[in-house]
Every structure is written in C-alpha cells, then in structure tokens.
Scaffold this active site. Structure first.
Site, PDB file in Angstrom:
ATOM      1  N   GLN A 104      37.931  36.341  36.613  1.00 31.67           N
ATOM      2  CA  GLN A 104      36.338  37.109  36.492  1.00 31.67           C
ATOM      3  C   GLN A 104      35.330  36.053  36.879  1.00 31.67           C
ATOM      4  OE1 GLN A 104      36.116  39.254  32.517  1.00 31.67           O
ATOM      5  NE2 GLN A 104      37.776  37.755  32.249  1.00 31.67           N
ATOM      6  N   ASP A 107      33.246  31.025  40.666  1.00 30.93           N
ATOM      7  CA  ASP A 107      32.830  29.594  40.935  1.00 30.93           C
ATOM      8  C   ASP A 107      33.917  29.145  42.258  1.00 30.93           C
ATOM      9  OD1 ASP A 107      35.125  29.309  39.478  1.00 30.93           O
ATOM     10  OD2 ASP A 107      33.981  28.727  37.787  1.00 30.93           O
ATOM     11  N   HIS A 122      35.443  39.731  40.187  1.00 33.31           N
ATOM     12  CA  HIS A 122      33.910  39.728  40.244  1.00 33.31           C
ATOM     13  C   HIS A 122      33.208  39.219  41.407  1.00 33.31           C
ATOM     14  CE1 HIS A 122      33.855  40.603  35.641  1.00 33.31           C
ATOM     15  NE2 HIS A 122      34.087  41.506  36.256  1.00 33.31           N
ATOM     16  N   CYS A 133      23.767  44.443  57.663  1.00 30.11           N
ATOM     17  CA  CYS A 133      24.774  44.501  58.309  1.00 30.11           C
ATOM     18  C   CYS A 133      26.133  44.109  57.861  1.00 30.11           C
ATOM     19  CB  CYS A 133      24.401  43.738  59.727  1.00 30.11           C
ATOM     20  SG  CYS A 133      24.348  41.865  59.491  1.00 30.11           S
ATOM     21  N   GLY A 190      40.337  31.539  28.467  1.00 32.86           N
ATOM     22  CA  GLY A 190      38.905  31.499  28.440  1.00 32.86           C
ATOM     23  C   GLY A 190      38.279  32.989  28.771  1.00 32.86           C
ATOM     24  N   ALA A 235      41.473  25.299  27.601  1.00 26.36           N
ATOM     25  CA  ALA A 235      42.341  25.409  28.768  1.00 26.36           C
ATOM     26  C   ALA A 235      42.553  24.182  29.565  1.00 26.36           C
ATOM     27  CB  ALA A 235      41.420  26.656  29.864  1.00 26.36           C
TER      28      ALA A 235
HETATM   29  P1  NAD Z   1      32.709  34.872  27.942  1.00 31.45           P
HETATM   30  O1  NAD Z   1      31.418  33.797  28.397  1.00 31.45           O
HETATM   31  O2  NAD Z   1      32.202  36.257  27.313  1.00 31.45           O
HETATM   32  O3  NAD Z   1      33.626  34.000  27.118  1.00 31.45           O
HETATM   33  C1  NAD Z   1      33.973  32.779  27.201  1.00 31.45           C
HETATM   34  C2  NAD Z   1      35.308  32.575  26.559  1.00 31.45           C
HETATM   35  O4  NAD Z   1      35.842  31.407  26.923  1.00 31.45           O
HETATM   36  C3  NAD Z   1      35.107  32.784  25.076  1.00 31.45           C
HETATM   37  O5  NAD Z   1      36.256  33.329  24.597  1.00 31.45           O
HETATM   38  C4  NAD Z   1      35.419  31.275  24.695  1.00 31.45           C
HETATM   39  O6  NAD Z   1      35.852  31.241  23.410  1.00 31.45           O
HETATM   40  C5  NAD Z   1      36.130  30.643  25.647  1.00 31.45           C
HETATM   41  N1  NAD Z   1      36.089  29.372  25.958  1.00 31.45           N
HETATM   42  C6  NAD Z   1      34.984  28.507  25.858  1.00 31.45           C
HETATM   43  N2  NAD Z   1      35.581  27.075  26.103  1.00 31.45           N
HETATM   44  C7  NAD Z   1      36.782  27.413  26.673  1.00 31.45           C
HETATM   45  C8  NAD Z   1      37.880  26.256  27.075  1.00 31.45           C
HETATM   46  N3  NAD Z   1      37.385  25.149  27.298  1.00 31.45           N
HETATM   47  N4  NAD Z   1      39.121  26.864  27.410  1.00 31.45           N
HETATM   48  C9  NAD Z   1      39.379  28.081  27.032  1.00 31.45           C
HETATM   49  N5  NAD Z   1      38.514  29.052  26.685  1.00 31.45           N
HETATM   50  C10 NAD Z   1      37.168  28.791  26.389  1.00 31.45           C
HETATM   51  O7  NAD Z   1      33.157  35.141  29.356  1.00 31.45           O
HETATM   52  P2  NAD Z   1      34.126  36.107  30.291  1.00 31.45           P
HETATM   53  O8  NAD Z   1      34.903  36.703  29.375  1.00 31.45           O
HETATM   54  O9  NAD Z   1      34.465  35.424  31.546  1.00 31.45           O
HETATM   55  O10 NAD Z   1      32.933  37.054  30.631  1.00 31.45           O
HETATM   56  C11 NAD Z   1      31.749  36.654  31.053  1.00 31.45           C
HETATM   57  C12 NAD Z   1      31.417  37.147  32.528  1.00 31.45           C
HETATM   58  O11 NAD Z   1      30.543  36.221  33.072  1.00 31.45           O
HETATM   59  C13 NAD Z   1      32.607  37.213  33.694  1.00 31.45           C
HETATM   60  O12 NAD Z   1      32.593  38.526  34.158  1.00 31.45           O
HETATM   61  C14 NAD Z   1      32.172  35.997  34.642  1.00 31.45           C
HETATM   62  O13 NAD Z   1      32.305  36.362  35.872  1.00 31.45           O
HETATM   63  C15 NAD Z   1      30.982  35.665  34.337  1.00 31.45           C
HETATM   64  N6  NAD Z   1      30.817  34.223  34.249  1.00 31.45           N
HETATM   65  C16 NAD Z   1      31.416  33.636  35.223  1.00 31.45           C
HETATM   66  C17 NAD Z   1      31.176  31.959  35.219  1.00 31.45           C
HETATM   67  C18 NAD Z   1      31.894  31.361  36.060  1.00 31.45           C
HETATM   68  O14 NAD Z   1      32.162  31.747  37.263  1.00 31.45           O
HETATM   69  N7  NAD Z   1      32.356  29.904  35.946  1.00 31.45           N
HETATM   70  C19 NAD Z   1      30.569  31.416  34.323  1.00 31.45           C
HETATM   71  C20 NAD Z   1      29.657  32.367  33.293  1.00 31.45           C
HETATM   72  C21 NAD Z   1      29.903  33.766  33.561  1.00 31.45           C
END
Ligand code: NAD
Length: 260
Positions: A104, A107, A122, A133, A190, A235
């Site tokens: 999801q 990055d 995503h 275009c 995560g 993770a």
């Molecule tokens: P979320 O922010 O809803 O939840 C994050 C989850 O990660 C939580 O359950 C948390 O407990 C867990 N977490 C925190 N630190 C962690 C670690 N070190 N190791 C493992 N797990 C950990 O995120 P989501 O469910 O991915 O949904 C958010 C949406 O936002 C997604 O669609 C994503 O595309 C987008 N998003 C992407 C990025 C990115 O590309 N890095 C950053 C922020 C949001």
C-alpha cells in the site's frame, strides 16, 4: 528477545518453509523505520497535512497546488532508504519463499531494496502522470518551484499515487487478488488494515486456505478474526530474524519446499 517472541519467530520461519509460497501485504508501518511517518503517528506530517483533504482527489481537481505542496514536503521524507525489513523481504524472494509483495506504500522502498515482484496497490509517489496526455515523469525530473507542475503539453501533472476517492488501478487490484488467492501464507506487515479494499486481501487469502501471519507492534482488526497469529514488534527487527531463522533451519537440514 523474550521467549514468546523467539518461539513465534521460529514458528513463522517453519510455516514459511513448510508452506512454500508466501505473499506479503505491507502498509506504512513497513517504512516507519526508514523515517517515513505512518498515518497513526501523532504529530508532525499528517497533522499538518490532513490526508482527507490534501490526499483527496477532489482537492486535486479544485486546487492542485495544495496536494503538490504536501508532495513537496513528502518528497524530502521519501528520499528515505530501505530498512532491514525491506531488505529481509527482498532476501526471502531471492531464497524462493516469497512470490511477491503487495504494497500500500507509495515510497518505492521495496523496489529499492531489490524486491522484483511488487504490486503497487496505491501507485507510486516517485512518478507523476500528465492528466492530459498520460505521459509519465520520474519525480526527480520534475521542478516543484511552481505548483502545480505541468507537462510539456501544458497538462497538469499528478503524482502517480492513488488519492482518496480514486479507484485502485485495475491491473494492481486483479494481481493482488490473484496473489492473495494463490499464496499459502500471507505476511501482513505494518498495516492497520482499515483502508479498503487492501484490508480485504488477508481475508481473501484466508478463505483460499492460506495462513495469515501479522507483524505489527499493535493488534489490528485482523488479529482476532483473520490472522492465525501476530508477532508483536517492528518489521525492521522481526523480518531479519525470520530470515536468519530460516537459514539456521535449512543449515540444520530441514527440508525446504521452494515456491511453486
Ligand atoms: P496506517 O498508518 O493506517 O497504520 C500503520 C500501521 O503500522 C499501524 O498498525 C502501526 O501499528 C504499524 N506500525 C508502526 N510502526 C511499525 C513498524 N516499525 N513495523 C511494523 N508495523 C508498524 O497505515 P496503512 O494501513 O498502511 O494505511 C495508510 C495508507 O497511507 C496506505 O494506503 C498507504 O498507502 C498510505 N501511506 C503510505 C506511506 C508510505 O508510502 N510509506 C506513508 C504513510 C501513509
């Protein structure tokens, strides 16, 4: 490492080896240790840029400079590097256990770590697309001095990520559903598992006979109903330990069914 965690890591290594074909579903927690804030992280980035406003497609059409303002700041964060968790998943793929990663995240860090089969559920914030275009541009080739940036054809550029209110790209959705149906074990890493349709993929995997293993410092709505078990932790710490345990077990001569 406490005994419970140690035994769950061992159990995950054995399950991955025995089941042979694994897929991973990753969310923003996967990149937290690379310094990119998750939606759950209090303070900072997502309080300044409410995603329901700045990452909503409606805002993009009414005031495209606004989402680009967020992207400009996100871009410096997204120059982050893969963490040991991303590298561990790439290694699991090279070892033949992991068929692919459904992410999801936008990055590009799985690809940078060397994972070759990545389904971008995503989209990807490292690219932009012209709304006129459909030409694609790598983000580093775009000047963000004047917002919104424009294509050579003068069309407005949009980051090639899925904004709130936009559908999941059809190919990614189909590939992710197929991968979920075909895997025999799904690592769910995560993600808070509240954003649909991504959150439905572990249930598809489970209903197709897969084992579901979560890696997250906190429980999620999947924990009680869908997951076989959760390894509570980060993770970037848990995944390298699973890879190392698989190596230990395979050195000890445990039979390793490779991915089919
Ligand atoms: P979320 O922010 O809803 O939840 C994050 C989850 O990660 C939580 O359950 C948390 O407990 C867990 N977490 C925190 N630190 C962690 C670690 N070190 N190791 C493992 N797990 C950990 O995120 P989501 O469910 O991915 O949904 C958010 C949406 O936002 C997604 O669609 C994503 O595309 C987008 N998003 C992407 C990025 C990115 O590309 N890095 C950053 C922020 C949001």
């Amino acid at each position: 490492m406490n005994r419970t965690m140690e035994s769950l890591i061992r159990r995950a290594a054995e399950d991955i080896m025995e089941r042979g074909t694994a897929a991973a579903l990753t969310g923003s927690g996967m990149s937290a240790e690379s310094g990119i804030p998750t939606f759950r992280d209090k303070g900072g980035f997502w309080e300044k840029y409410d995603p329901n406003l700045y990452a909503h497609i409606g805002t993009f059409f009414t005031d495209p400079g606004k989402p680009w303002q967020m992207v400009k700041e996100f871009d410096s964060i997204a120059r982050a590097q893969p963490n040991p968790g991303h590298h561990a998943l790439a290694e699991l793929e090279r070892m033949g256990y992991l068929k692919g990663v459904i992410t999801q995240n936008v990055d590009n860090l799985h690809q940078q770590a060397g994972s070759s089969n990545v389904i971008e559920f995503h989209g990807n914030m490292r690219r932009a697309v012209c709304l006129n275009c459909r030409r694609y541009y790598p983000m580093e080739e775009i000047s963000l001095e004047v917002l919104p940036p424009r294509c050579e054809c003068r069309g407005v550029l949009k980051p090639d990520a899925v904004f709130f209110g936009e559908p999941i790209p059809a190919i990614a959705l189909r590939q992710a559903q197929e991968a979920s149906q075909q895997c025999r074990l799904m690592l769910v890493i995560g993600t808070s598992a509240v954003i649909y349709p991504a959150a439905s993929l572990p249930r598809i995997a489970k209903e197709s006979g897969a084992m579901v293993v979560e890696i997250n410092p906190e429980t999620t709505p999947l924990t009680d109903h869908t997951s076989d078990y959760i390894i509570i932790g980060k993770a970037g710490e848990i995944l390298p330990k699973i890879v190392s345990e698989i190596r230990t077990l395979s050195r000890a001569g445990k039979e390793i069914p490779r991915s089919r």
